[in-house]
Design an enzyme around this catalytic site. Structure first.
Site, PDB file in Angstrom:
ATOM      1  N   GLU A   1       1.196  -4.019  19.076  1.00  0.00           N
ATOM      2  CA  GLU A   1       1.961  -4.803  18.112  1.00  0.00           C
ATOM      3  C   GLU A   1       3.377  -4.261  18.029  1.00  0.00           C
ATOM      4  O   GLU A   1       3.595  -3.051  17.986  1.00  0.00           O
ATOM      5  CB  GLU A   1       1.337  -4.740  16.712  1.00  0.00           C
ATOM      6  CG  GLU A   1      -0.052  -5.314  16.595  1.00  0.00           C
ATOM      7  CD  GLU A   1      -0.618  -5.130  15.195  1.00  0.00           C
ATOM      8  OE1 GLU A   1       0.176  -5.025  14.239  1.00  0.00           O
ATOM      9  OE2 GLU A   1      -1.855  -5.071  15.060  1.00  0.00           O
TER      10      GLU A   1
ATOM     11  N   GLU B   1      -6.285   0.477  14.127  1.00  0.00           N
ATOM     12  CA  GLU B   1      -5.580   1.561  13.438  1.00  0.00           C
ATOM     13  C   GLU B   1      -6.526   2.380  12.541  1.00  0.00           C
ATOM     14  O   GLU B   1      -6.235   2.642  11.376  1.00  0.00           O
ATOM     15  CB  GLU B   1      -4.405   1.019  12.617  1.00  0.00           C
ATOM     16  CG  GLU B   1      -3.365   0.296  13.468  1.00  0.00           C
ATOM     17  CD  GLU B   1      -2.131  -0.101  12.665  1.00  0.00           C
ATOM     18  OE1 GLU B   1      -2.223  -0.217  11.430  1.00  0.00           O
ATOM     19  OE2 GLU B   1      -1.057  -0.274  13.281  1.00  0.00           O
TER      20      GLU B   1
END
Length: 426
Positions: A247, A102
């Site tokens: 995720e 990220e």
């Protein structure tokens, strides 16, 4: 909306005060039929334990290594040699390398904008040089905040304007190398950050008021979010790029909407939604076991059954109470003491005891870790009450490099339930 799914896996993180020995985790994964695992680093002991397991692996390069790899092709080549090629010879089924995690998250304020692509390119070049271009694919796990929609509908999806020019080279490199786009999607975050967010829209029961987009009805946040990404990729000429949802999951504590009931509802609803059958945590269908329940880790050794609590004769008005609790929570985990969480029903003395015990367990039940300026005392009577569990730490695991790591009894029970990932073929 149903998705053709290439497989279900589990995220295996290493950010914990105490860590379960890797061989026990691998056995737990295998006994639960987990076929894929996503790591956040390339820990040697973890990869060694995965050798011969038949579990496909995504290894990770942390964000703090991106600058080095961006500026040094040799550094990338060395990393690939030591952390990919070496383990492949030991029958570790490494299939992906996650370059960063990220890195474009808005809260990073652009810290990794200019190093992510160069690092990605150098890692890809290193894999190609090592003869692994077709065997191991690069990817960059990105948060869902890298794209948005001005219209509020999925069909308006595009990459965020402020990072658009950084995203396109990354997506093109992935496309040129037949590599997937990896995205982390957490509907819980929308519920957490927006008090007006409709609760039912976070789940898969079909009870939410649908959002209509050109004849397509969206009854849940996941579908809408996912298709916003699909539109963003199509709009920029990469509509055939496969997507990995790196995720997705639901927390079980720390917020009024973070609880076991909602976690089970979300995860079971999600697994039913993508039609992947089987059994796992709290009756969750994963298509992996025949027992109907999650198979726990076996032969786990815990510390003694003792806890640190506030002395019964200590005064709540003592001037050392506030700084002691602040110190304990600052170095341990007091998440469960939040508003409408699992331990929100405790009184003041219970809150203090929970904080003390969290610090005490994290420090391996050392006597010195229960002093707190004379406010703490060790007890053999379990202070657990109602939904609030006072945890006991597992015994230390010493890795090959002498690290002391592991995780608490509570964390162990959640190891496979917090986040899962799967591959979608468009």
């Amino acid at each position: 909306m149903l998705y053709p799914v290439g497989g279900i896996g589990a995220n295996w993180g290493s950010q914990s005060s105490h860590r379960l020995p890797p061989d026990k985790v691998v056995r737990m994964l295998r006994e639960n039929g987990i076929q894929k695992v996503k790591l956040f680093d390339a820990d040697y002991d973890t990869l060694k334990a995965l050798g011969g397991s038949g579990i496909e692996v995504m290894v990770g390069i942390p964000n703090d290594m991106l600058a080095n790899f961006a500026g040094s092709p040799k550094a990338a080549e060395k990393w690939v040699s030591q952390n990919v090629s070496h383990h492949l010879t030991s029958n570790v089924l490494i299939r992906y390398v996650a370059v960063g995690n990220e890195p474009f998250l808005e809260t990073y304020n652009g810290s990794f904008l200019r190093t992510t692509y160069p690092a990605l390119k150098n890692v890809q070049d290193a894999l190609t040089k090592a003869g692994l271009r077709n065997q191991v694919k690069v990817t960059v796990p990105l948060n869902a905040d890298v794209y948005n929609t001005a219209s509020g509908l999925p069909s308006g999806g595009d990459f965020r304007a402020d990072i658009h020019d950084f995203m396109i080279p990354i997506v093109k490199l992935l496309s040129d190398n037949a590599a997937p786009f990896t995205v982390n999607i957490y509907p819980f975050i929308s519920l957490y950050t927006d008090s007006n967010f409709p609760v039912e829209y976070a789940f898969f029961d079909g009870n939410a008021t649908p959002v209509n987009d050109g004849g397509t009805s969206y009854y849940n946040m996941f579908d809408a979010n996912h298709d916003t990404l699909v539109w963003a990729l199509q709009k920029n000429g990469f509509g055939n790029l496969p997507i990995i949802v790196g995720e997705i999951g639901w927390p079980t504590d720390g917020d009024k909407n973070a609880n076991v009931e909602y976690a089970q509802r979300f995860n079971q609803g999600f697994m039913t939604h993508i039609r992947y059958d089987g059994q796992a945590k709290y009756g969750l269908n994963l298509g992996t076991t025949s027992s109907g329940t999650l198979v726990p880790a076996r032969n786990v050794s815990y510390l003694d059954s003792k806890w640190c609590i506030m002395k019964p004769n200590a005064r709540l008005e003592d001037s050392q109470v506030a700084p002691s609790v602040s110190y304990a929570c600052g170095l341990a985990d007091c998440t469960a003491l939040g508003y409408q969480t699992s331990c929100s029903n405790l009184d003041a003395r219970g809150n203090i005891s929970y904080a003390f015990n969290s610090y005490y367990q994290q420090n391996n039940q050392l006597d010195e870790a229960c002093k707190f300026n004379g406010l703490g005392t060790i007890t053999r009577a379990d202070p657990t009450t109602g939904t609030c569990r006072f945890n006991i730490m597992i015994k230390q695991y010493y890795g090959g490099a002498g690290r002391i790591q592991g995780f608490s009894q509570k964390t162990l029970s959640l190891a496979l339930g917090l986040t899962i990932f799967f591959l979608i073929y468009l």
